[in-house]
Design a protein around this motif. Structure first.
Motif, PDB file in Angstrom:
ATOM      1  N   GLU A 177       0.864  -1.172   0.000  1.00  0.00           N
ATOM      2  CA  GLU A 177       0.000   0.000   0.000  1.00  0.00           C
ATOM      3  C   GLU A 177       0.906   1.230   0.000  1.00  0.00           C
ATOM      4  O   GLU A 177       1.266   1.759   1.054  1.00  0.00           O
ATOM      5  N   ASP A 205       0.438   4.262  -0.602  1.00  0.00           N
ATOM      6  CA  ASP A 205      -0.081   5.469   0.023  1.00  0.00           C
ATOM      7  C   ASP A 205       0.166   5.495   1.534  1.00  0.00           C
ATOM      8  O   ASP A 205       0.134   6.548   2.150  1.00  0.00           O
ATOM      9  N   LYS A 206       0.450   4.345   2.136  1.00  0.00           N
ATOM     10  CA  LYS A 206       0.771   4.274   3.564  1.00  0.00           C
ATOM     11  C   LYS A 206       2.276   4.399   3.812  1.00  0.00           C
ATOM     12  O   LYS A 206       2.692   4.629   4.947  1.00  0.00           O
TER      13      LYS A 206
END
Length: 64
Positions: free
Chosen positions: A6, A8-9
């Motif tokens: 992920e 975006d994390k």
């Protein structure tokens, strides 16, 4: 084995790259890039280490 990232994390710590250089890299901003979402079984230990050291918990293994 299938790896999911992920992005975006991601907090750009680079720990995944250090743990599993054949599976992860970083872009110009330091955000992790998944090079191989289905790495060879012999890379499992490296991927598990990358998962363990990721401060953002942005990496996981999933079943196919």
């Amino acid at each position: 084995m299938k790896v999911e990232l992920e992005a975006d994390k991601c907090v750009a710590s680079g720990q995944c790259v250090l743990a599993a250089t054949d599976v992860f890299d970083q872009d110009d901003d330091g955000i992790a890039i998944l090079l191989d979402d289905s790495p060879a079984p012999e890379l499992l230990d490296d991927v598990e280490e990358a998962i363990a050291v990721c401060p953002a918990a942005a990496i996981r293994l999933v079943e196919r």
